[in-house]
Design a protein around this motif. Structure first.
Motif, short mmCIF file in Angstrom:
data_model
loop_
_atom_site.label_atom_id
_atom_site.label_comp_id
_atom_site.label_asym_id
_atom_site.label_seq_id
_atom_site.Cartn_x
_atom_site.Cartn_y
_atom_site.Cartn_z
N ALA A 158 0.81 -1.21 0.00
CA ALA A 158 0.00 0.00 0.00
C ALA A 158 0.84 1.26 0.00
CB ALA A 158 -0.94 -0.01 1.21
N GLY A 159 2.11 1.15 0.36
CA GLY A 159 2.97 2.33 0.43
C GLY A 159 3.76 2.63 -0.82
N ASP A 160 3.62 1.80 -1.86
CA ASP A 160 4.45 2.03 -3.05
C ASP A 160 3.82 2.97 -4.06
OD1 ASP A 160 2.50 0.46 -4.22
OD2 ASP A 160 3.87 -1.15 -4.85
N GLY A 161 2.58 3.39 -3.80
CA GLY A 161 1.91 4.30 -4.72
C GLY A 161 1.38 3.65 -5.97
N CYS A 162 1.46 2.32 -6.05
CA CYS A 162 1.00 1.58 -7.23
C CYS A 162 -0.20 0.71 -6.86
CB CYS A 162 2.10 0.67 -7.76
SG CYS A 162 3.58 1.55 -8.33
N ASN A 163 -1.17 0.65 -7.76
CA ASN A 163 -2.30 -0.24 -7.51
C ASN A 163 -2.00 -1.65 -7.98
OD1 ASN A 163 -2.62 -0.16 -10.29
ND2 ASN A 163 -4.47 1.09 -10.26
N THR A 164 -2.95 -2.55 -7.81
CA THR A 164 -2.73 -3.94 -8.18
C THR A 164 -2.32 -4.09 -9.63
OG1 THR A 164 -4.29 -4.73 -6.51
CG2 THR A 164 -3.79 -6.22 -8.32
N ARG A 165 -3.01 -3.41 -10.52
CA ARG A 165 -2.67 -3.50 -11.94
C ARG A 165 -1.20 -3.18 -12.17
NH1 ARG A 165 -3.75 -2.80 -17.43
NH2 ARG A 165 -2.35 -1.25 -18.34
N ALA A 166 -0.75 -2.07 -11.63
CA ALA A 166 0.64 -1.66 -11.83
C ALA A 166 1.62 -2.64 -11.20
CB ALA A 166 0.86 -0.25 -11.29
N GLU A 167 1.28 -3.14 -10.01
CA GLU A 167 2.18 -4.10 -9.36
C GLU A 167 2.33 -5.37 -10.19
OE1 GLU A 167 1.55 -2.72 -4.69
OE2 GLU A 167 0.83 -4.69 -5.35
N VAL A 168 1.24 -5.83 -10.79
CA VAL A 168 1.33 -7.02 -11.64
C VAL A 168 2.19 -6.73 -12.86
CG1 VAL A 168 0.02 -8.64 -13.07
CG2 VAL A 168 -0.84 -7.99 -10.81
N LEU A 169 1.99 -5.57 -13.47
CA LEU A 169 2.81 -5.21 -14.63
C LEU A 169 4.30 -5.15 -14.27
CD1 LEU A 169 0.59 -2.40 -16.19
CD2 LEU A 169 1.14 -4.62 -17.22
N ILE A 170 4.61 -4.59 -13.13
CA ILE A 170 6.01 -4.52 -12.70
C ILE A 170 6.56 -5.92 -12.47
CG2 ILE A 170 7.54 -3.76 -10.83
CD1 ILE A 170 5.52 -1.35 -10.50
N ALA A 171 5.78 -6.77 -11.82
CA ALA A 171 6.25 -8.12 -11.50
C ALA A 171 6.44 -8.98 -12.74
CB ALA A 171 5.26 -8.80 -10.56
N GLU A 172 5.61 -8.77 -13.77
CA GLU A 172 5.64 -9.65 -14.93
C GLU A 172 6.51 -9.14 -16.07
OE1 GLU A 172 1.86 -10.97 -16.27
OE2 GLU A 172 1.52 -12.12 -14.44
N ALA A 173 7.09 -7.97 -15.92
CA ALA A 173 7.90 -7.39 -17.00
C ALA A 173 9.11 -8.27 -17.30
CB ALA A 173 8.34 -5.99 -16.63
#
Length: 223
Positions: free
Chosen positions: A67-82
């Motif tokens: 919750a503290g990274d400023g990214c929502n679930t969509r963005a976190e998945v994109l970052i993880a799967e890049a």
């Protein structure tokens, strides 16, 4: 990235390993490991009922796992799967980066060209048991990063072709993706204790007893 490492094994040796975000002091649910055929046999069969479904009953995207990274679930998945990590700018704007959309085998270099797909669509989840869940549990399902197979970054075109169809009516157009997809579908159904209808189950059996008989499924029940 862990997700890309796991997914690199290929369709016939699919490893569906949950990524759990529980505190270290809390024991993680033990992963179940089985063949695809046996996993299909664990899915309960019932009639589906879409009465009362609306997409808004599954709150997404929320603040994500961090919750503290400023990214929502969509963005976190994109970052993880890049495949190639994007630059994360103010407001969690993603620039650059490269992704592999496994449904259709496409390489994508713009985050905006990707959808985050619920492997088991929200409408299908509703039909299969989520209609009886609390709003909080539906939100947890819609934002599930506790397993690396629940959400997947794919081309918007492939996601929209799929829509809310189950494997009886839609499979990834890339043949190399189909065993992985069936394994991820079944793992998600078991993780969330979702059911299947007769047509869906028969389609899963065709793959599990034929082309995908060597696929291995790992899943952990959702909290």
């Amino acid at each position: 990235m862990i997700k890309n490492f796991v997914r690199g094994f290929g369709a016939l040796s699919l490893a569906l390993v949950p990524l759990l975000s529980a505190p270290a002091a809390q024991a993680a649910p033990a992963a179940e490991v089985t063949t695809l055929a046996d996993a299909v046999g664990l899915v309960e069969v019932t009639e589906e009922d879409r009465t009362g479904y609306t997409r808004s009953k599954f709150k997404h995207w929320n603040a994500g796992d961090n919750a503290g990274d400023g990214c929502n679930t969509r963005a976190e998945v994109l970052i993880a799967e890049a495949v190639v990590a994007p630059t994360i700018e103010a407001g969690c704007k993603l620039t650059g980066g490269t992704w592999a959309s496994y449904y259709d085998g496409q390489e994508v270099t713009s985050a905006g060209s990707l959808d985050i797909d619920h492997v088991v669509p929200l409408a299908e989840a509703w039909d299969s048991g989520a209609s009886g869940w609390t709003a909080a549990r539906r939100e947890a399902y819609a934002n599930d990063q506790g397993a690396d197979v629940s959400l997947v970054a794919v081309t918007a075109r492939s996601n929209r072709q799929k829509s809310d169809q189950d494997p009886a009516d839609w499979m990834p157009p890339s043949p190399e993706a189909q065993c992985r997809y069936v394994g991820e579908w079944v793992a998600t159904k078991l993780r969330w204790q979702l059911t299947a209808d007769d047509r869906e189950l028969e389609a899963l059996k065709v793959y599990s007893e034929g082309l995908c008989e060597d696929t291995i499924v790992r899943y952990a029940p959702a909290a």
